[in-house]
Design a protein around this motif. Structure first.
Motif, PDB file in Angstrom:
ATOM      1  N   ILE A  21       0.896  -1.155   0.000  1.00 18.44           N
ATOM      2  CA  ILE A  21       0.000   0.000   0.000  1.00 18.44           C
ATOM      3  C   ILE A  21       0.930   1.198   0.000  1.00 18.44           C
ATOM      4  O   ILE A  21       1.792   1.326   0.863  1.00 18.44           O
ATOM      5  N   ALA A  22       0.783   2.089  -0.970  1.00 18.12           N
ATOM      6  CA  ALA A  22       1.705   3.223  -1.111  1.00 18.12           C
ATOM      7  C   ALA A  22       1.613   4.152   0.095  1.00 18.12           C
ATOM      8  O   ALA A  22       0.518   4.430   0.571  1.00 18.12           O
ATOM      9  N   PRO A  23       2.714   4.634   0.631  1.00 17.36           N
ATOM     10  CA  PRO A  23       4.070   4.172   0.336  1.00 17.36           C
ATOM     11  C   PRO A  23       4.312   2.814   0.999  1.00 17.36           C
ATOM     12  O   PRO A  23       3.682   2.475   1.982  1.00 17.36           O
ATOM     13  N   ASP A  24       5.230   2.028   0.426  1.00 17.70           N
ATOM     14  CA  ASP A  24       5.513   0.693   0.940  1.00 17.70           C
ATOM     15  C   ASP A  24       6.100   0.795   2.342  1.00 17.70           C
ATOM     16  O   ASP A  24       7.169   1.362   2.539  1.00 17.70           O
ATOM     17  N   THR A  25       5.388   0.261   3.326  1.00 18.53           N
ATOM     18  CA  THR A  25       5.852   0.318   4.714  1.00 18.53           C
ATOM     19  C   THR A  25       6.184  -1.067   5.257  1.00 18.53           C
ATOM     20  O   THR A  25       6.348  -1.234   6.458  1.00 18.53           O
ATOM     21  N   ALA A  26       6.268  -2.072   4.367  1.00 15.30           N
ATOM     22  CA  ALA A  26       6.612  -3.422   4.809  1.00 15.30           C
ATOM     23  C   ALA A  26       8.016  -3.411   5.401  1.00 15.30           C
ATOM     24  O   ALA A  26       8.926  -2.808   4.845  1.00 15.30           O
ATOM     25  N   PRO A  27       8.204  -4.090   6.542  1.00 15.68           N
ATOM     26  CA  PRO A  27       9.535  -4.117   7.154  1.00 15.68           C
ATOM     27  C   PRO A  27      10.554  -4.845   6.280  1.00 15.68           C
ATOM     28  O   PRO A  27      10.187  -5.707   5.483  1.00 15.68           O
ATOM     29  N   THR A  28      11.819  -4.512   6.451  1.00 17.45           N
ATOM     30  CA  THR A  28      12.898  -5.209   5.771  1.00 17.45           C
ATOM     31  C   THR A  28      12.810  -6.692   6.096  1.00 17.45           C
ATOM     32  O   THR A  28      12.607  -7.066   7.248  1.00 17.45           O
ATOM     33  N   GLY A  29      12.930  -7.527   5.089  1.00 11.32           N
ATOM     34  CA  GLY A  29      12.858  -8.971   5.290  1.00 11.32           C
ATOM     35  C   GLY A  29      11.480  -9.547   5.066  1.00 11.32           C
ATOM     36  O   GLY A  29      11.251 -10.727   5.300  1.00 11.32           O
ATOM     37  N   THR A  30      10.535  -8.741   4.603  1.00 13.66           N
ATOM     38  CA  THR A  30       9.184  -9.230   4.349  1.00 13.66           C
ATOM     39  C   THR A  30       9.196 -10.232   3.195  1.00 13.66           C
ATOM     40  O   THR A  30       9.842 -10.007   2.183  1.00 13.66           O
ATOM     41  N   ALA A  31       8.486 -11.342   3.376  1.00 10.38           N
ATOM     42  CA  ALA A  31       8.306 -12.326   2.309  1.00 10.38           C
ATOM     43  C   ALA A  31       6.827 -12.399   1.987  1.00 10.38           C
ATOM     44  O   ALA A  31       6.007 -12.639   2.871  1.00 10.38           O
ATOM     45  N   VAL A  32       6.484 -12.191   0.738  1.00 16.05           N
ATOM     46  CA  VAL A  32       5.114 -12.294   0.264  1.00 16.05           C
ATOM     47  C   VAL A  32       5.061 -13.525  -0.631  1.00 16.05           C
ATOM     48  O   VAL A  32       5.713 -13.571  -1.668  1.00 16.05           O
ATOM     49  N   LEU A  33       4.312 -14.529  -0.202  1.00 16.93           N
ATOM     50  CA  LEU A  33       4.260 -15.797  -0.909  1.00 16.93           C
ATOM     51  C   LEU A  33       2.830 -16.018  -1.382  1.00 16.93           C
ATOM     52  O   LEU A  33       1.945 -16.280  -0.584  1.00 16.93           O
ATOM     53  N   ASN A  34       2.601 -15.893  -2.675  1.00 14.94           N
ATOM     54  CA  ASN A  34       1.266 -15.998  -3.263  1.00 14.94           C
ATOM     55  C   ASN A  34       0.948 -17.432  -3.644  1.00 14.94           C
ATOM     56  O   ASN A  34       0.875 -17.780  -4.818  1.00 14.94           O
ATOM     57  N   GLY A  35       0.773 -18.258  -2.682  1.00 16.44           N
ATOM     58  CA  GLY A  35       0.468 -19.658  -2.941  1.00 16.44           C
ATOM     59  C   GLY A  35       0.857 -20.485  -1.743  1.00 16.44           C
ATOM     60  O   GLY A  35       1.339 -19.960  -0.749  1.00 16.44           O
ATOM     61  N   PRO A  36       0.661 -21.787  -1.822  1.00 20.39           N
ATOM     62  CA  PRO A  36       0.994 -22.635  -0.682  1.00 20.39           C
ATOM     63  C   PRO A  36       2.501 -22.654  -0.431  1.00 20.39           C
ATOM     64  O   PRO A  36       3.291 -22.561  -1.356  1.00 20.39           O
ATOM     65  N   VAL A  37       2.862 -22.745   0.840  1.00 24.33           N
ATOM     66  CA  VAL A  37       4.261 -22.783   1.247  1.00 24.33           C
ATOM     67  C   VAL A  37       4.530 -24.151   1.867  1.00 24.33           C
ATOM     68  O   VAL A  37       3.803 -24.591   2.754  1.00 24.33           O
ATOM     69  N   LEU A  38       5.558 -24.823   1.367  1.00 22.20           N
ATOM     70  CA  LEU A  38       5.975 -26.106   1.922  1.00 22.20           C
ATOM     71  C   LEU A  38       7.312 -25.906   2.616  1.00 22.20           C
ATOM     72  O   LEU A  38       8.252 -25.412   2.010  1.00 22.20           O
TER      73      LEU A  38
END
Length: 134
Positions: A21-38
């Motif tokens: 969401i502008a401005p990007d305020t995600a913390p350093t090290g954020t992982a966005v995984l669009n799908g299942p995670v194994l």
């Protein structure tokens, strides 16, 4: 793909950065995984049963890998507080089964329950339940 060193402030796997969401305020090290995670080699692999599938057994290590092999007795260990917010996708928001002990759930400290508790006349208080029911 084998990448030996990569520094990234944000990792996005899949189509969208759903955290943006502008401005990007995600913390350093954020992982966005669009799908299942194994993680590891869960019993659901190669399919998936949920958005996050975690196992205590690791995937087979590449024969050229000189790092120590992954070993763990726990699938998940969390340092900090946990919240489970259920929805209507399954019958239970939290289902715990099995274990190598008759004490499948062990709570150290006090426990507060705001709803009904059904103990099924089992366990250490079974004799007392039988007397009070009689």
């Amino acid at each position: 793909m084998n990448i030996s060193r990569l520094q990234s402030d944000k990792l996005i796997v899949g189509t969208n950065d759903v955290s943006y969401i502008a401005p990007d305020t995600a913390p350093t090290g954020t992982a966005v995984l669009n799908g299942p995670v194994l993680v590891g080699q869960p019993s659901a692999a190669p399919g998936y049963e949920g958005a996050l599938n975690v196992a205590s057994n690791g995937a087979a290590q590449n024969s050229l890998d000189i790092q120590p092999a992954y070993q763990s007795s726990l699938a998940i260990k969390a340092d900090g507080n946990l919240t489970v917010a259920g929805d209507d996708k399954t019958a239970n928001a939290l289902l715990i089964s099995g274990g190598s002990s008759v004490d499948t759930i062990h709570v150290e400290g006090d426990m507060f329950v705001s709803g009904a508790v059904d103990c099924g006349n089992k366990g250490k208080l079974a004799a007392r339940f039988a007397v009070s029911d009689g």
